[in-house]
Design an enzyme around this catalytic site. Structure first.
Site, mmCIF file in Angstrom:
data_model
loop_
_atom_site.group_PDB
_atom_site.id
_atom_site.type_symbol
_atom_site.label_atom_id
_atom_site.label_comp_id
_atom_site.label_asym_id
_atom_site.label_seq_id
_atom_site.Cartn_x
_atom_site.Cartn_y
_atom_site.Cartn_z
ATOM 1 N N HIS A 1 0.813 -0.883 -0.101
ATOM 2 C CA HIS A 1 -0.217 -0.245 0.189
ATOM 3 C C HIS A 1 0.856 1.354 0.006
ATOM 4 O O HIS A 1 1.678 0.936 0.700
ATOM 5 C CB HIS A 1 -1.291 -0.110 1.434
ATOM 6 N N ASP B 1 -0.216 3.853 1.187
ATOM 7 C CA ASP B 1 -0.478 5.181 2.054
ATOM 8 C C ASP B 1 0.217 4.927 3.119
ATOM 9 O O ASP B 1 0.246 4.058 3.417
ATOM 10 C CB ASP B 1 -2.125 5.345 2.479
ATOM 11 N N ASP C 1 6.189 0.942 7.600
ATOM 12 C CA ASP C 1 4.879 0.388 7.474
ATOM 13 C C ASP C 1 4.485 1.168 5.755
ATOM 14 O O ASP C 1 3.605 2.238 6.973
ATOM 15 C CB ASP C 1 3.837 0.902 8.225
ATOM 16 N N GLU D 1 -4.963 2.072 2.866
ATOM 17 C CA GLU D 1 -4.496 0.293 3.166
ATOM 18 C C GLU D 1 -5.052 0.991 5.223
ATOM 19 O O GLU D 1 -5.566 0.545 5.743
ATOM 20 C CB GLU D 1 -3.829 0.006 2.945
ATOM 21 N N GLU D 2 -4.885 1.821 5.775
ATOM 22 C CA GLU D 2 -5.131 2.439 6.749
ATOM 23 C C GLU D 2 -5.976 2.880 7.455
ATOM 24 O O GLU D 2 -5.735 3.078 8.059
ATOM 25 C CB GLU D 2 -3.420 4.000 6.837
ATOM 26 N N GLU E 1 3.947 -6.228 3.525
ATOM 27 C CA GLU E 1 3.955 -5.428 4.898
ATOM 28 C C GLU E 1 4.686 -5.632 5.702
ATOM 29 O O GLU E 1 5.682 -6.326 5.841
ATOM 30 C CB GLU E 1 2.442 -5.886 5.721
ATOM 31 N N HIS F 1 3.395 3.294 12.001
ATOM 32 C CA HIS F 1 2.678 4.804 13.211
ATOM 33 C C HIS F 1 3.600 5.399 13.977
ATOM 34 O O HIS F 1 2.515 5.974 14.472
ATOM 35 C CB HIS F 1 1.688 3.527 13.117
#
Length: 383
Positions: free
Chosen positions: A92, A94, A118, A148-149, A177, A351
């Protein structure tokens, strides 16, 4: 806040001139440099267009051996060599919101920045291999997708499945991932329910006239505290389940006996349970209480016995372990496609404000995947 990814400044690791709106990426550059370039283009969920434009333009310009498709803010590319098997690599584009950690910076063999772990390091590896492995042993599909987030309804893979289903066909899907270079197979399913207890509202000075709904929630919490979670071994991967209260809400005012309380419960279940079986199990545990399902996503079986997956295990040299958490491997499993998580990032750093990835991990991940796509033996130092 870091600068916006508008293409007004040149990303680290890019080559060539910048257009007015699209950064120019060098997909043939070292994947570490490419990771930095991707981090430097901000792409918070829903704002991936500039990065998607850059990836699309780079693939079309630097990988003429690939068929390229744009779907919203997702970019897909694939070979059509007539190989007997096809492998899909997905990541992903994003990230979560920026936390003053863009642009990227490098220090002591670590590359810092939002999305570095990530999963822009995984994206960089996939994009680099897409451009440089021109004669793979397998046909290869690469999917760079959006959103995705955030909530599952916005996930770009869902749109791709609806509009371009054939692009997801593969004998194995590898999602980049963050796994810290370890192969994580399958994933847990997740179920959230609200358990509602009721009572009778009254003045707290005359509490005997009421019936306290929050007190009734004590039975719900006691059952959860006494619950013994299950562990199950599937294809050598041990999945541990968990049933936890994650939120409790109730109360009217400081002088009112409450007549309603809601306990939110999250059940992380092993992939040998179907979503229906998971819901039935939680209802049995909470027998006598009213439940409302608010979220339910199936798990994914490891699928390591599939030939393409078994070959990836062999080449990676990694000992597969269960994925604790839900990832988009579940979407592929629902399509009957074995899927694994394998990426250079550390999931514990995802994150965070200090998010970073080891440069050596990016290099090692690229080496393993290159050898796999080329049909070679295990990579030196793989683990």
């Amino acid at each position: 806040m870091g600068r916006r990814g508008t293409g007004c400044a040149r990303p680290v690791g890019s080559v060539g001139p910048m257009t007015s709106t699209v950064p120019v990426l060098d997909l043939t550059a070292d994947p570490v440099e490419l990771t930095a370039a991707l981090v430097d283009v901000e792409s918070v969920s829903g704002e991936e267009r500039v990065l998607a434009d850059a990836v699309e333009h780079a693939l079309r310009a630097q990988a003429p051996h690939l068929e390229v498709l744009r779907s919203g803010d997702a970019v897909l590319a694939r070979t059509n060599l007539g190989r007997p098997r096809r492998v899909l690599l997905a990541g992903h584009l994003d990230t979560v919101p920026i936390a003053d950690n863009v642009p990227s910076r490098r220090d002591g063999g670590l590359l810092y920045g939002c999305g570095s772990s990530d999963m822009k390091a995984g994206d960089a590896v996939i994009a680099h291999l897409a451009a440089t492995v021109t004669e793979p042993a397998y046909d290869v599909t690469c999917v760079f997708y959006d959103c995705e987030e955030v909530e599952a309804a916005r996930n770009g893979l869902g749109r791709i499945e609806r509009d371009h289903r054939d692009w997801l066909d593969a004998d194995l899907a590898v999602l980049g991932e963050p796994t810290d270079g370890t192969l994580e197979a399958g994933c847990q399913g997740t179920l959230r329910v609200e358990v509602r207890t009721t009572g009778r509202r009254a003045h707290s000075a005359r509490s005997w006239l009421g019936d306290n709904a929050i007190h009734h929630a004590g039975d719900v919490l006691a059952r959860l505290a006494a619950y013994t979670p299950r562990s199950v071994d599937i294809d050598g991967c041990v999945y541990r389940e968990g049933l936890q209260a994650v939120r409790i809400a109730g109360g009217v005012a400081g002088n009112v006996v409450p007549d309603e309380c809601i306990v939110t419960i999250n059940f992380r279940f092993a992939p040998d349970r179907s979503p229906e079986e998971a819901e039935k199990h939680v209802r049995e545990v909470m027998d006598g209480h009213t439940l409302t399902v608010t979220d339910l996503s199936p798990g994914a079986l490891p699928g390591l016995s599939a030939p393409a997956a078994a070959e990836f295990v062999r080449v990676s040299g990694a000992e597969p372990r269960a994925k604790y958490g839900w990832t988009d491997v579940s979407r592929f499993a629902a399509l009957g496609i074995p899927a694994v998580n394998y990426g250079p990032g550390d999931p514990n750093l995802a994150h965070t404000r200090e998010e970073h990835v080891a440069e050596e991990a990016i290099t090692r991940c690229a080496d393993v995947l290159r050898r796999y796509l080329a049909g070679d033996g295990p990579a030196t130092g793989a683990h």
